[in-house]
Design a protein around this motif. Structure first.
Motif, PDB file in Angstrom:
ATOM      1  N   VAL A 363      58.146   4.627  49.600  1.00 10.38           N
ATOM      2  CA  VAL A 363      56.951   5.476  49.616  1.00 10.38           C
ATOM      3  C   VAL A 363      56.073   5.105  50.807  1.00 10.38           C
ATOM      4  O   VAL A 363      55.535   5.983  51.493  1.00 10.38           O
ATOM      5  CB  VAL A 363      56.172   5.336  48.286  1.00 10.38           C
ATOM      6  N   TYR A 364      55.929   3.800  51.043  1.00  7.70           N
ATOM      7  CA  TYR A 364      55.135   3.340  52.193  1.00  7.70           C
ATOM      8  C   TYR A 364      55.723   3.887  53.497  1.00  7.70           C
ATOM      9  O   TYR A 364      54.988   4.372  54.366  1.00  7.70           O
ATOM     10  CB  TYR A 364      55.083   1.817  52.226  1.00  7.70           C
ATOM     11  N   GLN A 365      57.031   3.804  53.628  1.00  5.11           N
ATOM     12  CA  GLN A 365      57.682   4.282  54.852  1.00  5.11           C
ATOM     13  C   GLN A 365      57.497   5.783  55.037  1.00  5.11           C
ATOM     14  O   GLN A 365      57.271   6.263  56.152  1.00  5.11           O
ATOM     15  CB  GLN A 365      59.169   3.936  54.823  1.00  5.11           C
ATOM     16  N   LYS A 366      57.568   6.516  53.936  1.00  2.84           N
ATOM     17  CA  LYS A 366      57.453   7.978  54.013  1.00  2.84           C
ATOM     18  C   LYS A 366      56.050   8.397  54.426  1.00  2.84           C
ATOM     19  O   LYS A 366      55.867   9.398  55.139  1.00  2.84           O
ATOM     20  CB  LYS A 366      57.809   8.585  52.650  1.00  2.84           C
ATOM     21  N   HIS A 367      55.038   7.655  53.988  1.00  2.00           N
ATOM     22  CA  HIS A 367      53.644   8.009  54.274  1.00  2.00           C
ATOM     23  C   HIS A 367      52.967   6.899  55.076  1.00  2.00           C
ATOM     24  O   HIS A 367      51.797   6.570  54.862  1.00  2.00           O
ATOM     25  CB  HIS A 367      52.884   8.240  52.962  1.00  2.00           C
ATOM     26  N   GLU A 368      53.688   6.341  56.014  1.00  2.00           N
ATOM     27  CA  GLU A 368      53.211   5.162  56.736  1.00  2.00           C
ATOM     28  C   GLU A 368      51.882   5.371  57.454  1.00  2.00           C
ATOM     29  O   GLU A 368      50.998   4.498  57.378  1.00  2.00           O
ATOM     30  CB  GLU A 368      54.266   4.689  57.733  1.00  2.00           C
ATOM     31  N   PRO A 369      51.637   6.499  58.149  1.00  2.00           N
ATOM     32  CA  PRO A 369      50.339   6.646  58.838  1.00  2.00           C
ATOM     33  C   PRO A 369      49.154   6.522  57.892  1.00  2.00           C
ATOM     34  O   PRO A 369      48.155   5.876  58.222  1.00  2.00           O
ATOM     35  CB  PRO A 369      50.425   8.047  59.451  1.00  2.00           C
ATOM     36  N   PHE A 370      49.262   7.112  56.695  1.00  2.14           N
ATOM     37  CA  PHE A 370      48.149   7.032  55.755  1.00  2.14           C
ATOM     38  C   PHE A 370      47.963   5.609  55.253  1.00  2.14           C
ATOM     39  O   PHE A 370      46.839   5.081  55.272  1.00  2.14           O
ATOM     40  CB  PHE A 370      48.360   7.973  54.567  1.00  2.14           C
ATOM     41  N   TYR A 371      49.054   4.969  54.808  1.00  2.00           N
ATOM     42  CA  TYR A 371      48.907   3.638  54.224  1.00  2.00           C
ATOM     43  C   TYR A 371      48.522   2.600  55.271  1.00  2.00           C
ATOM     44  O   TYR A 371      47.805   1.635  54.976  1.00  2.00           O
ATOM     45  CB  TYR A 371      50.182   3.252  53.474  1.00  2.00           C
TER      46      TYR A 371
END
Length: 426
Positions: A363-371
């Motif tokens: 999940v972190y990798q998929k939404h990396e810019p946000f996290y």
């Protein structure tokens, strides 16, 4: 002796039943009409059917009782009449023929009468014929349901109109749930039915056995297609215009807004909020509408959960207690827009590096810019622009949704004040 105790005129093993079932399965209407009109005697003969649900719609689920009957020593007999079969399948010629030969329009050896079957199938012509021949418009089935309660599809609107024209009781409370026809229309998202019932004097805030109003029932009903969503929204708007209480609570103290949030319907939530629904209401379990929206965020349609959360916060819903934010992060990790909207409702919220542990790596990798932007705030204060946003929102309070669009600001800044997600935190 009841018809359940008496032997049927045509048992399951009879040749006529076998041929009738084959004709119905093949959609051979000519053969069905010939068998019913020329071979069945007497006209109100009781016909035994198997527990295979063959005379219901193909998508219908087999009742639990029938399933149990297949695996226990208890035999579950299914009985019907020629008139019920004809009405269920919309065979107007057969219905007219049987009635002209003095068939009893209210016979219900299997628990439902011909009028119930016609309404379930949405067969208006059959419904009118039965009523013209004296069928009781308020006849109760074995489940305690009147024909109006079986008008459950858009196609049954004509049936409902015919029933009311022949004296059906619009406020009749039926079945285990003590639902009125308006409750049924709400549960199935039938806005035209609801308009018909209200025009005939249905009480908009009548409650069923669970303490639900029609509005509450509509907000808690499942919808799948865009058309169903649109009908539900029109129905709720109709009920609210008719005086329905936007904040009516059921037996669990859940409001229509709780249910709409649990179903992730942002347009419906906004409609309720603008009619005075309490964004901070708590049910018996202590859950707020915001909590309901967060609980179902990961299984909601795209964009729906953040829109719901955004609408609630812009109408004054209290944000989540800061110490509970890691739990929200864990629950809503797959929907970062929800986390962004919620996070931006705080003037300041201490970000911990340990929060990263609750987010699955994929999940972190998929939404990396946000996290990456979220965890960068562990060591950086929020921007002055964000602090100004919080100050303005605090000043406007519950009227943010109403007053922000009136401010002499560019639309982009107005959307910023209303917590429109950007994809990253600053």
């Amino acid at each position: 002796m009841s018809s359940w105790d008496s032997p049927p005129d045509y048992p399951l093993s009879s040749d006529l039943v076998r041929r009738l079932k084959c004709a119905l399965a093949a959609g051979d209407n000519d053969t069905v009409q010939e068998l019913i009109c020329t071979e069945v005697e007497p006209v109100d003969a009781v016909i035994e059917l198997a527990n295979d649900d063959w005379m219901k719609e193909p998508s219908a689920q087999l009742p639990t009782g029938a399933l149990l009957g297949l695996w226990t020593l208890e035999y579950k007999r299914e009985l019907t009449t020629p008139l019920c079969i004809a009405a269920a399948h919309g065979h107007v010629f057969c219905v007219r023929h049987l009635l002209s030969h003095s068939a009893d329009p209210d016979a219900r050896p299997g628990g439902r009468g011909a009028l119930h079957e016609a309404c379930l199938g949405g067969h208006t012509a059959c419904t009118r014929l039965l009523l013209q021949h004296g069928a009781n418009p308020d006849l109760l089935s074995a489940e305690g349901l009147a024909p109006l309660h079986l008008c459950r599809t858009p196609a049954s609107l004509g049936c409902a109109q015919a029933l009311l024209e022949h004296g059906a009781t619009v406020q009749l409370e039926c079945g285990p749930g003590r639902d009125t026809p308006l409750h049924v229309a709400a549960q199935y998202g039938l806005d035209e039915h609801a308009q018909l019932y209200l025009g005939r004097g249905a009480r908009v805030d009548a409650r069923n056995a669970r303490g639900e109003t029609a509005l509450s029932a509509a907000c808690g009903a499942a919808t799948r297609s865009p058309d169903e969503h649109a009908r539900c929204l029109r129905l709720c708007a109709l009920l609210l215009r008719g005086g329905a209480a936007a904040d009516a609570r059921d037996e669990d103290e859940r409001s229509p807004l709780h249910k709409a949030c649990g179903r992730a319907r942002p347009s419906l939530c906004t409609l309720l909020l603008r009619h005075g629904a309490d964004a901070g209401a708590l049910d018996y379990g202590g859950a707020s509408p915001l909590a309901r929206a967060l609980q179902t965020a990961t299984c909601a349609p795209p964009a729906a959960p953040q829109r719901t959360v955004q609408a609630l916060l812009n109408h004054g819903a209290p944000s989540v207690w800061p110490d509970a934010f890691p739990k929200v992060l864990r629950t809503c990790a797959q929907v970062p827009a929800v986390i962004e909207v919620l996070f931006n409702s705080y003037t300041k919220l201490r970000v911990s590096d340990s929060w990263q542990e609750v987010i699955p790596e994929e999940v972190y990798q998929k939404h990396e810019p946000f996290y990456r932007s979220l965890f960068a705030l562990a060591h950086t204060p929020r921007s002055l622009q964000h602090l100004c946003r919080c100050a303005i929102r605090r000043l406007l309070g519950k009227k943010c949704f109403l007053l922000v669009p009136q401010l002499p600001l560019p639309e982009t800044l107005q959307m910023y004040l209303l917590l429109e997600p950007e994809g990253v935190l600053r």
